[in-house]
Design an enzyme around this catalytic site. Structure first.
Site, PDB file in Angstrom:
ATOM      1  N   ASP A  99       2.155  -0.357   0.568  1.00 30.98           N
ATOM      2  CA  ASP A  99       2.456   0.914  -0.094  1.00 30.98           C
ATOM      3  C   ASP A  99       1.191   1.775  -0.140  1.00 30.98           C
ATOM      4  O   ASP A  99       0.073   1.245  -0.102  1.00 30.98           O
ATOM      5  CB  ASP A  99       2.922   0.668  -1.536  1.00 30.98           C
ATOM      6  CG  ASP A  99       4.217  -0.129  -1.580  1.00 30.98           C
ATOM      7  OD1 ASP A  99       4.992  -0.059  -0.612  1.00 30.98           O
ATOM      8  OD2 ASP A  99       4.435  -0.816  -2.595  1.00 30.98           O
TER       9      ASP A  99
HETATM   10  N1  URA Z   1       4.570  -5.690  -2.107  1.00 34.83           N
HETATM   11  C1  URA Z   1       4.616  -4.474  -2.679  1.00 34.83           C
HETATM   12  O1  URA Z   1       5.339  -4.262  -3.628  1.00 34.83           O
HETATM   13  N2  URA Z   1       3.835  -3.504  -2.166  1.00 34.83           N
HETATM   14  C2  URA Z   1       3.000  -3.690  -1.130  1.00 34.83           C
HETATM   15  O2  URA Z   1       2.307  -2.765  -0.730  1.00 34.83           O
HETATM   16  C3  URA Z   1       2.962  -4.964  -0.550  1.00 34.83           C
HETATM   17  C4  URA Z   1       3.754  -5.945  -1.046  1.00 34.83           C
END
Ligand code: URA
Length: 231
Positions: A99
Site C-alpha cells: 500500500d
Molecule cells: N498488507 C497490507 O494490509 N498492506 C500492505 O501494504 C501489505 C500487506
C-alpha cells in the site's frame, strides 16, 4: 520467448503495450512483420519502427519503499512510484504490491518468469510485517491472527504472530492478498496505524535507508530461484 516478452525485456514497453505495437504492424522479426504468436530467440533480429532492439540483462533490485510512494507503474494522482525511485538501466517492475502508506522491502525485476512465480501462492514466499496497531492486542488476539481469521474473501491461512511491544505485532504470512495485514488486524479489533515489511522471501532492508535500493547478489538471486522451483 514470446515477442511481447522479448520487447518488455528490451525495455521497449510493457507486454500489453508491446502487443499493441505488434498489432499495429510496427514490429519486425528478421525483416518480416511480427505477430502476437511469434516466438524469438537470441539470434533473431527484432526491430520496432525499423530500429533494432536487444534484450536487457536480467536485473533484480531490492528497494526500501518509503511511505507515500505507490507500487503501480503510474499513479493517476501523480504520486511518486517505486519504478520512478529505482533509476535502473533495465526496466524493472515491482513484484506484488505494498500500500502507498506501507514501508519496507519490495523486490523489482525484469525477470517476468521469476516475478510470476514469486507472486504465486503455490510457492508460499514468506513475508514478514511489523504492524503498529490501535489498542493492545491480547494473547487471544495474537492466537486468532495466527490461527486464521475470517475475511470477506475467505479465511486466512495459518500465520505466525508475536508481540513486539504493547501495540506492536510481527506477522509472518505466506499469502499476498490485497491489504491482507490491515484487514487481518481490523478483524481482531486492532486497526493498523503503521505497517512496515521487514522481510520479503528472506531479503531484508537492513542497511538501506527509505528510498534507497541495491542490486541483489547472485547468491540472493539463486536462493529466490531455488525457492520457486517447481515442486
Ligand atoms: N498488507 C497490507 O494490509 N498492506 C500492505 O501494504 C501489505 C500487506
Amino acid at each position: 520467448m514470446r515477442l511481447n516478452a522479448y520487447m518488455a525485456r528490451a525495455g521497449i514497453a510493457s507486454r500489453r503495450k508491446a502487443d499493441e505495437l505488434i498489432k499495429a504492424g510496427r514490429v519486425s522479426v528478421n525483416g518480416a512483420v511480427g505477430q502476437l504468436n511469434t516466438f524469438v530467440e537470441g539470434k533473431d533480429r527484432v526491430a520496432v519502427d525499423g530500429r533494432e532492439i536487444a534484450p536487457q540483462a536480467l536485473a533484480y533490485v531490492l528497494l526500501h519503499k518509503p511511505a507515500g510512494v505507490v507500487t503501480t507503474a503510474r499513479d493517476p494522482h501523480g504520486r511518486p512510484t517505486v519504478v520512478g525511485l529505482v533509476e535502473h538501466t533495465s526496466r524493472v517492475v515491482p513484484v506484488g504490491r505494498l500500500d502507498a502508506d506501507t514501508t519496507g522491502a519490495i523486490l523489482l525485476t525484469n525477470d517476468g518468469e521469476l516475478a510470476h512465480r514469486l507472486a504465486h501462492p503455490k510457492y508460499e514466499v514468506e513475508k514478514v510485517y511489523e504492524a503498529e496497531v490501535e489498542g493492545e492486542p491480547s494473547d487471544d488476539a495474537l492466537r486468532r491472527l495466527a490461527g486464521g481469521v475470517e475475511l470477506e474473501d475467505g479465511p486466512t491461512a495459518p500465520a505466525r504472530a508475536r508481540r513486539l511491544g504493547r501495540s506492536k505485532v510481527e506477522l509472518v504470512i505466506h499469502e499476498g492478498r490485497n491489504r491482507q495485514v490491515k484487514r487481518m488486524c481490523d478483524a481482531v479489533g486492532h486497526p493498523v496505524r503503521r505497517l512496515h515489511r521487514t522481510r520479503y522471501a528472506g531479503l531484508t532492508v537492513e542497511g538501506l535507508q527509505p528510498g534507497d535500493w541495491r542490486e541483489l547478489t547472485s547468491e540472493e538471486v539463486a536462493t529466490l530461484v531455488a525457492a520457486t522451483r517447481t515442486r
